[in-house]
Structure formats: structure tokens, C-alpha cells
Design an enzyme around this catalytic site. Structure first.
Site, PDB file in Angstrom:
ATOM      1  CG  HIS A 103      -0.228  -0.011   2.535  1.00  0.00           C
ATOM      2  ND1 HIS A 103       0.330   1.117   3.088  1.00  0.00           N
ATOM      3  CD2 HIS A 103       0.014  -1.022   3.406  1.00  0.00           C
ATOM      4  CE1 HIS A 103       0.877   0.807   4.257  1.00  0.00           C
ATOM      5  NE2 HIS A 103       0.705  -0.489   4.469  1.00  0.00           N
ATOM      6  CB  CYS A 148       1.592  -3.631   5.165  1.00  0.00           C
ATOM      7  SG  CYS A 148      -0.001  -4.315   5.669  1.00  0.00           S
TER       8      CYS A 148
END
Length: 203
Positions: free
Chosen positions: A163, A179
Site C-alpha cells: 500500500h 505490510c
């Protein structure tokens, strides 16, 4: 006027520091013709100038990592903190600097794939994040306070994403809860290049 060694050294240091700060904002691109601020701790003070694995931030060939590039291939190297992308026909190759998880316990390695793509993602902390940081909000909607930035690629592993981030200090560092983060302009570009089903390998 003759400069003292101290003045010369200071000028060299400032010039070198500016070059280092500019370096991670660039993605290498080859087109072949054939929540919210302070959502995590970072490994060092974000205001410091840090040397960022420049020697290992280099182009790679896809063959040691994938049997083919059908539907595209993404390689995330958590050591060099870089993401590599090859298009299905290998005509496009991209190399982006990334943020990576803070600790080995938060890092997951292996093969997965993109299962969902979202522009303007919503964010909710995982149960383990909430346990570690009970003061965090239960929900953050799309916008400048969202720790997932402008775009998110959801992986087949629960809670794992590639992301964007609005906190650009995190790129090039160990700074995430699991992440892989990119500059918003880079995740927007990668978002347009990948598909649901694009294979992903984290090493």
C-alpha cells in the site's frame, strides 16, 4: 578567500546529505522494447539522514524467483527494502523503494498473490495491533490520515497489503506492522500495472 578544512567538510557533508535524502524518492524504470502520522515506531529518528542500502538497491532478473511472469510478477526484497515488478510480457520493469516490517516476528515471507485492489482504502487495526496499541482508533476512512495511503493491493494472506503511505519518512526503513509500504505516487503506478492474480514473492 581560502576555506578552512572545517568549512569544506561542512559543505561536503551538507551536499552529501541532500543527495542521500533525494535518492529514495526515485524509482528506477526500464521499458524494454523486445494511521495516520506516527502510526508505528521507526527503527531510527525519522529526522536523521540515513544511508539506505544503496549498494543492494539494484535491478534484478525475474528468473531466479519465478518460473514465468504470466499476469505479472512482484518481488519484495525485505533486506534491500525494494519492490520489483515485471509485466507479463516482460516489456515493463519497475523498481521501487519500500518500507518493511519493524521486526522479523511481523514479517511474512513466501509466495502469495494480489486478490483485491482498492483505491482510497479504509483501515482497521488488526487485533494484534490493537493489543499493542490500544489507543489507536478502530477505524480510519480514506484520506490523508489513512495509513494505507491512496491505493492498496490486498494479498491472499490475511491482513497483509502492499500500500501507499502519506508519511514518506517511513520509506526505506523498518517501520511497518507487517505490510509493505510505497510512496503514494509509486503505489498508484504499480496499482495500474498489476492485476488480481498477479503473483507476489516476499524474500
Amino acid at each position: 578567500m581560502t576555506r578552512s578544512p572545517t568549512q569544506t567538510g561542512r559543505r561536503a557533508f551538507l551536499a552529501g546529505g541532500a543527495a542521500l535524502l533525494a535518492t529514495p524518492a526515485l524509482a528506477q524504470t526500464t521499458n524494454y522494447t523486445t494511521p495516520f502520522e506516527n502510526s508505528t515506531v521507526v527503527e531510527r529518528d525519522p529526522s536523521e539522514v540515513v544511508r539506505r542500502n544503496i549498494s543492494s538497491f539494484r535491478s534484478l532478473d525475474w528468473r531466479p524467483y519465478f518460473s514465468d511472469t504470466r499476469n505479472g510478477a512482484v518481488l519484495v526484497d525485505t533486506t534491500s527494502r525494494a519492490l520489483h515488478f515485471w509485466s507479463g510480457d516482460q516489456s515493463v520493469y519497475k523498481l521501487y523503494p519500500t518500507s518493511v516490517p519493524l521486526t522479523e516476528e511481523l514479517t511474512r515471507l513466501g509466495r502469495t498473490e494480489i486478490v483485491r485492489k482498492v483505491v482510497g482504502p479504509e483501515w482497521r487495526p488488526t487485533p494484534s495491533m490493537k493489543e499493542r496499541n490500544p489507543e489507536w482508533p478502530d477505524y480510519v476512512g480514506p484520506g490523508p490520515d489513512n495509513p494505507l495511503g491512496t491505493h492498496a493491493l490486498y494479498l491472499s494472506w490475511t491482513y497483509y497489503r502492499i500500500h501507499g503511505t502519506h508519511d514518506t519518512r517511513k520509506i526505506g526503513r523498518k517501520s511497518s506492522n507487517g505490510c509493505i509500504g510505497l510512496y503514494n505516487e509509486h503505489i498508484a503506478e504499480l496499482f495500474g500495472l498489476t492485476n488480481v492474480g498477479t503473483q507476489v514473492l516476499l524474500i
